[in-house]
Every structure is written in structure tokens, then in C-alpha cells.
Design an enzyme around this catalytic site. Structure first.
Site, PDB file in Angstrom:
ATOM      1  CE  LYS A 189      -2.045   2.460   3.204  1.00 28.98           C
ATOM      2  NZ  LYS A 189      -1.829   3.774   2.551  1.00 28.98           N
ATOM      3  N   GLY A 242       6.686   4.857   8.821  1.00 28.19           N
ATOM      4  CA  GLY A 242       5.765   5.960   9.094  1.00 28.19           C
ATOM      5  C   GLY A 242       5.902   6.434  10.523  1.00 28.19           C
ATOM      6  CD  GLU A 264      12.799   4.303   8.562  1.00 28.13           C
ATOM      7  OE1 GLU A 264      12.771   5.094   9.537  1.00 28.13           O
ATOM      8  OE2 GLU A 264      12.663   4.651   7.394  1.00 28.13           O
ATOM      9  CB  CYS A 298      12.719   8.887   9.105  1.00 30.98           C
ATOM     10  SG  CYS A 298      13.747   8.174   7.821  1.00 30.98           S
ATOM     11  CD  GLU A 395       9.232  12.169  12.834  1.00 28.86           C
ATOM     12  OE1 GLU A 395      10.249  11.641  12.392  1.00 28.86           O
ATOM     13  OE2 GLU A 395       8.119  11.629  12.822  1.00 28.86           O
TER      14      GLU A 395
HETATM   15  P1  NAI Z   1       1.373   7.580   8.987  1.00 31.42           P
HETATM   16  O1  NAI Z   1       2.265   6.781   9.841  1.00 31.42           O
HETATM   17  O2  NAI Z   1      -0.045   7.721   9.416  1.00 31.42           O
HETATM   18  O3  NAI Z   1       1.334   6.984   7.478  1.00 31.42           O
HETATM   19  C1  NAI Z   1       2.329   6.184   6.902  1.00 31.42           C
HETATM   20  C2  NAI Z   1       1.668   5.039   6.141  1.00 31.42           C
HETATM   21  O4  NAI Z   1       0.924   4.238   7.062  1.00 31.42           O
HETATM   22  C3  NAI Z   1       0.659   5.476   5.090  1.00 31.42           C
HETATM   23  O5  NAI Z   1       0.700   4.595   3.999  1.00 31.42           O
HETATM   24  C4  NAI Z   1      -0.663   5.352   5.804  1.00 31.42           C
HETATM   25  O6  NAI Z   1      -1.764   5.186   4.942  1.00 31.42           O
HETATM   26  C5  NAI Z   1      -0.433   4.122   6.648  1.00 31.42           C
HETATM   27  N1  NAI Z   1      -1.276   4.014   7.837  1.00 31.42           N
HETATM   28  C6  NAI Z   1      -1.759   5.015   8.607  1.00 31.42           C
HETATM   29  N2  NAI Z   1      -2.525   4.519   9.604  1.00 31.42           N
HETATM   30  C7  NAI Z   1      -2.522   3.177   9.469  1.00 31.42           C
HETATM   31  C8  NAI Z   1      -3.136   2.117  10.192  1.00 31.42           C
HETATM   32  N3  NAI Z   1      -3.921   2.348  11.258  1.00 31.42           N
HETATM   33  N4  NAI Z   1      -2.934   0.837   9.774  1.00 31.42           N
HETATM   34  C9  NAI Z   1      -2.161   0.594   8.708  1.00 31.42           C
HETATM   35  N5  NAI Z   1      -1.561   1.563   7.982  1.00 31.42           N
HETATM   36  C10 NAI Z   1      -1.732   2.838   8.361  1.00 31.42           C
HETATM   37  O7  NAI Z   1       2.035   9.001   8.777  1.00 31.42           O
HETATM   38  P2  NAI Z   1       1.324  10.347   8.212  1.00 31.42           P
HETATM   39  O8  NAI Z   1      -0.011  10.491   8.844  1.00 31.42           O
HETATM   40  O9  NAI Z   1       1.404  10.334   6.752  1.00 31.42           O
HETATM   41  O10 NAI Z   1       2.299  11.458   8.759  1.00 31.42           O
HETATM   42  C11 NAI Z   1       2.227  11.858  10.122  1.00 31.42           C
HETATM   43  C12 NAI Z   1       3.599  12.015  10.692  1.00 31.42           C
HETATM   44  O11 NAI Z   1       4.293  10.769  10.657  1.00 31.42           O
HETATM   45  C13 NAI Z   1       4.516  12.960   9.965  1.00 31.42           C
HETATM   46  O12 NAI Z   1       4.285  14.289  10.310  1.00 31.42           O
HETATM   47  C14 NAI Z   1       5.857  12.471  10.425  1.00 31.42           C
HETATM   48  O13 NAI Z   1       6.136  12.990  11.702  1.00 31.42           O
HETATM   49  C15 NAI Z   1       5.676  10.976  10.536  1.00 31.42           C
HETATM   50  N6  NAI Z   1       6.171  10.268   9.337  1.00 31.42           N
HETATM   51  C16 NAI Z   1       7.371   9.620   9.412  1.00 31.42           C
HETATM   52  C17 NAI Z   1       7.897   9.009   8.305  1.00 31.42           C
HETATM   53  C18 NAI Z   1       9.212   8.329   8.331  1.00 31.42           C
HETATM   54  O14 NAI Z   1       9.893   8.273   7.313  1.00 31.42           O
HETATM   55  N7  NAI Z   1       9.623   7.758   9.438  1.00 31.42           N
HETATM   56  C19 NAI Z   1       7.214   9.050   7.009  1.00 31.42           C
HETATM   57  C20 NAI Z   1       5.935   9.715   7.042  1.00 31.42           C
HETATM   58  C21 NAI Z   1       5.456  10.294   8.177  1.00 31.42           C
END
Ligand code: NAI
Ligand code: MG
Length: 492
Positions: A189, A242, A264, A298, A395
Site C-alpha cells: 500500500k 511511518g 522504520e 525520518c 518530530e
Molecule cells: P502515517 O504513519 O499515518 O502513514 C504512513 C503510512 O501508514 C501510510 O501509507 C498510511 O496510509 C499508513 N497508515 C496510517 N494509519 C494506518 C493504520 N492504522 N494501519 C495501517 N496503515 C496505516 O504518517 P502520516 O499520517 O502520513 O504522517 C504523520 C507524521 O508521521 C509525519 O508528520 C511524520 O512525523 C511521521 N512520518 C514519518 C515518516 C518516516 O519516514 N519515518 C514518514 C511519514 C510520516
């Protein structure tokens, strides 16, 4: 993660042809016909409507992946031929590199220069793991008694891969590379913000000759589509990149099926500048650490510890450099900083800028939206930040750096480690003792000395503490995509 590509001309506007789900090598509509809009973050305009997968579609993709794994051509393919398919995919991506970079830039907002750099990383990753495909070996074991024991390394199975929007194609490659080399099949996804480039690479995977069911792409939102992957009983492993809070939810939701997990997650990485550092190199390093891809990394160096003796000069030079940063259209090769990925992310960052000021940090530069079109945020510097302030702990994932003065090595190691995160850390110094002392003591999966954001596909990458579980890249990643089986034979 480094922008290695040299500036070139503006790319042609990419055509958007693929918006459906990729299941079993076919482009299909979701069972309930749902779709969602995807945007150009530089303007806020809708650029496409993309199919949204529900639980039924996830199940269909899992069935295709299971069949490919157990009985399809993929289950019988020679390991070396898996590698060949991966090399072929890399060649096709290389052939279409400009188009893919443009699509990435358009949908994610990263500058075209950075997008081209990401594509180089994608190629390196796929080729590195293609080389691994026929080198994943077991052992013969000197077991007690009249037995022969050996181990087989077998694919962990059907893997669910959930990736974010900051490096859409690079995260895809980091996850496909070890999975395909190990012989797994994939249900991926992409992030809801950035679905387009993955679909085009899915098309190239079919062209490369991957059999049906090996690679499936299902777009949708986290709480629905992502969750359907996490709870699916026939998915053996989930790899996620994420937010740390999302990982906590996923770990709980996966408990009933005891899936293998790799995470990660984010960071609040300490970047430490000693007075003996090469000033020019350290200013450039601190700048790149926080402002690369608008701070949406990240590994962003968001806690900048500067030795008191050079604090004023250092901060002045950093702020002057940040002030000169050219914000604008990410497809223009002269642009240095594009928009944040979404309205939501921009609002989150601006909220932190308010909190920083309310809690008493000194706003030296930025802190505001840039322009009124698209989701741009000014490069921001907060000085005299205290460890307990919100902006030094959370973050922010934007172009916002917290400057924290310090006096001694002992003090800075203690403060650098006072966080639940542990993804990356850096030090700028000419003193070899300081460099090694810090590298050993700081709790982080990656430590840089006199450089920042150097991430290569050959070296393990991941987090200490709440920044993750497991490692991506390098040989280490293969551990997480294989199961080890012991076979024991009675002799005589
Ligand atoms: P997120 O962690 O919600 O999303 C990342 C991925 O996980 C997306 O594909 C999303 O659809 C999926 N996801 C979200 N909720 C889920 C669930 N309950 N079950 C399964 N999959 C799920 O991150 P988001 O909302 O895009 O960004 C929020 C914050 O997260 C950012 O401001 C940043 O601080 C952090 N982040 C960190 C990243 C990294 O590289 N470590 C990358 C993106 C965001
Ligand atoms: Mg989220």
C-alpha cells in the site's frame, strides 16, 4: 537519500494514465467502486482520482500473492532468475527515469533534483538486492549424534508493505528489494498522498516479466486499506515505515495473527557541532541535515547541539544561509525547496512554530507559510531551545531546527540520548577521540561524522528504541524476509 543528480533541464509534464489497483498483473477497479483524489502540493490542485481499495480488494490481492508464492511460476523459479527479473526492472526504471522523477516531483512536491537523486537510490537498491537473490544460503551444522543437520533459508511468505509519502519510490525499492530477492510475494500500500509513481513502476514490473501475483499494489488510506493488510490472517509479515503512533496501532492490531513485523519510524536526531569542527563544513552539514526535502526525512537533524564557544557565529551563518534558500515550483531545476506534502503537514508544522514561540524559544528566522498557493513553509530557525520544550521533543517533519547550546561532551551525550527516538545522530569535529566517543555512546542506528543523510543501500538502516524494529538495507534486511528451517537426517 542524497541528491546526487546534477541539475538538468525542466522535465516534460508527466502523463497520468494509471489510477487503478494492480492485482495479479491486472489493472482492476475496487469491489465497491470507491476512489480518492490526489494533489499537486505545489498548487493544491487535484491531479488525478485514484482507485481506493477496501478489505475485499486486499483479500483478492492476498489470494493472488499466496497463489504466486505456493503454486505459480514464482514458486519454481531459480533464485538467479529472480535476480535477473530485478535487474530487468531496474533497467526499465532507468530507461524511464526522467518521467518517474517528474511524476514523483509532481505528486510529492520534492524538487526535481531530489527526485532524480531518489531514482538513483532506487536503481542502486534494486540492483544490490538482485545480486543477493542467489546468495541467500543456509549452513551445515555440526550436530551431536549420527545426524546430518542443515538449514534452509526460505521466503517468509506473503508480505504486506505499508509505505509513506516522503520518499515514495525509494521506500518502495527498499521494501521490494529484499522481499523479491528472498522470494516473497508482495501486497503493497503506497501512501494515500503519493500513489502515482508506484503504479507506473508496477506497470514496468509487468513489462519486466514478473509473474502474476508477485507484486500487487493497492491504494487507499491507512485506517481502512492499511488496517486490512495488518489484520489479514494470510499475510505473514508486515513492513511499515511511518509515524511511531501508527506503528503502535499496527503492532496491537497484528497481535492476533502474530505476524512478523519490521518498523522504520521517526526520529528527533541530534546533530552535534563542536568548536573544533571545520566551520564551513559544519554549517553546510547542519543546513542539509534539517532542510533536505523540507525536513520531511525520518533522519532530519532537528536537534542541533552547538558548542557554546561558537554558538553565536554558527547560528548567524546557518540563518543567513537558510534565508537565501530558493523556494518555488519543484519541477524547476533551480528550485531548492518545494512544498510540504499536504495541507495537513503544513498546518502541523506551523502549529509547532506557534508552540515554540509560546514556550519561549527565540524565533530567528521563518516560522510562517511562504506564499498563499501550495503548502510551502519558510526555512525556520529556533535558537536557545531548552530540552524540555515541545519543539525539542516532538518530530515536526518540517524545515524547523531547534538550536541547543552545550558545553561538554559528557553533557551533550546525556542530552542527545534523552529521547525515546534513536534513528540517526551526527557529530562535526576534527578530533578523532570526540568522534569515536560520541559514535559509541549515542543511541542511534546510524551515526554520521562530518557528514549527514548519507544512506547507502549496502549499509543497515534502522532505529534504536522507539525509532524502529529490525533493519532495512544491506544484508541485514534479508533476515527479515526469510525463515530459517533446520533439516535433520538420521545417518546409518
Ligand atoms: P502515517 O504513519 O499515518 O502513514 C504512513 C503510512 O501508514 C501510510 O501509507 C498510511 O496510509 C499508513 N497508515 C496510517 N494509519 C494506518 C493504520 N492504522 N494501519 C495501517 N496503515 C496505516 O504518517 P502520516 O499520517 O502520513 O504522517 C504523520 C507524521 O508521521 C509525519 O508528520 C511524520 O512525523 C511521521 N512520518 C514519518 C515518516 C518516516 O519516514 N519515518 C514518514 C511519514 C510520516
Ligand atoms: Mg497518519
Amino acid at each position: 537519500m542524497t541528491a546526487t543528480a546534477t541539475p538538468m533541464k525542466r522535465p516534460a509534464k508527466p502523463a497520468i494514465k494509471l489510477t487503478k489497483l494492480l492485482i495479479n498483473n491486472e489493472w482492476v477497479d475496487p469491489a465497491d467502486g470507491k476512489s480518492f483524489e490526489t494533489y499537486n502540493p505545489a498548487t493544491g490542485e487535484v491531479i488525478a482520482k485514484v482507485a481506493e481499495a477496501g478489505a475485499k480488494d486486499v483479500d483478492r490481492a492476498v489470494k493472488a500473492a499466496r497463489k504466486a508464492l505456493e503454486t505459480g511460476p514464482w514458486s519454481r523459479i531459480d533464485a538467479a532468475d529472480r535476480g535477473k527479473l530485478m535487474f530487468k526492472l531496474a533497467d526499465l526504471i532507468e530507461k524511464n527515469k526522467e518521467e518517474l522523477a517528474a511524476l514523483e516531483s509532481l505528486n510529492c512536491g520534492k524538487t526535481i533534483t531530489d527526485a532524480r537523486g531518489d531514482l538513483d537510490g532506487v536503481l542502486n537498491t534494486l540492483r544490490y538486492y538482485a545480486g543477493w537473490a542467489d546468495k541467500i544460503e543456509g549452513k551445515t551444522v555440526p550436530v551431536r549424534g549420527s545426524f546430518l543437520s542443515y538449514t534452509l533459508r526460505q521466503p517468509v511468505g506473503v508480505v504486506g508493505q505499508i509505505i509513506p509519502w516522503n520518499f515514495p519510490l525509494l521506500m518502495l525499492a527498499w521494501k521490494w528489494g529484499p522481499a523479491l530477492a528472498a522470494g516473497c510475494t508482495i501486497v503493497m500500500k503506497p501512501a494515500e498522498q503519493t500513489p502515482l509513481s508506484a503504479l507506473r513502476v508496477g506497470e514496468l514490473a509487468i513489462e519486466a516479466g514478473f509473474p502474476p501475483g508477485v507484486i500487487n499494489l493497492i491504494n487507499g488510506f491507512g485506517e481502512t486499506t492499511g488496517d486490512a493488510i495488518v489484520v489479514h490472517p494470510d499475510i505473514d509479515k508486515v513492513a511499515f515505515t511511518g509515524h511511531v503512533d501508527t506503528a503502535k496501532i499496527i503492532q496491537k492490531r497484528a497481535a492476533d495473527t502474530l505476524k512478523r513485523m519490521t518498523f522504520e519510524l521517526g526520529g528527533k536526531s541530534p546533530n552535534v557541532i563542536f568548536a573544533d569542527a571545520d566551520m564551513e563544513q559544519a554549517v553546510n552539514g547542519a543546513f542539509h541535515a534539517i532542510y533536505f526535502h523540507c525536513g520531511q526525512c525520518c533522519t532530519a537533524g532537528s536537534r542541533l547541539f552547538v558548542e557554546e564557544k561558537i554558538h553565536k557565529e554558527f547560528v548567524d551563518r546557518l540563518a543567513a544561509k537558510a534565508k537565501g534558500r530558493k523556494l518555488g515550483d519543484p519541477l524547476d531545476p533551480s528550485t531548492e525547496q518545494g512544498p510540504q506534502v499536504s495541507n495537513e503537514q503544513m498546518d502541523k508544522i506551523l502549529k509547532y512554530c506557534d508552540i515554540g514561540q509560546k514556550e519561549g524559544a527565540k524565533l530567528l528566522l521563518g516560522g510562517k507559510r511562504h506564499g498563499s498557493n501550495g503548502y510551502f513553509v519558510e526555512p525556520t530557525v529556533f535558537d536557545n531551545v531548552k530540552d524540555e520544550m515541545t519543539i525539542a521533543k516532538d518530530e515536526i517533519f518540517g524545515p524547523v531546527v531547534s538550536v541547543l547550546p552545550f558545553k561538554s561532551m559528557e553533557e551533550v551525550i546525556d542530552r542527545a540520548n534523552r529521547t525515546n527516538y534513536g534513528l540517526a545522530a551526527a557529530i562535526f569535529t576534527k578530533n578523532i577521540d570526540k568522534a569515536h566517543t560520541y559514535a559509541k555512546a549515542v543511541k542511534a542506528g546510524t551515526v554520521w561524522v562530518n557528514c549527514y543523510h548519507i544512506v547507502d543501500t549496502t549499509t543497515p538502516f534502522g532505529g534504536f528504541k522507539m525509532s524502529g524494529q529490525g533493519r532495512e538495507n544491506g544484508e541485514d534486511a534479508l533476515e527479515h524476509y526469510t525463515e530459517t528451517k533446520t533439516v535433520t537426517i538420521k545417518l546409518g
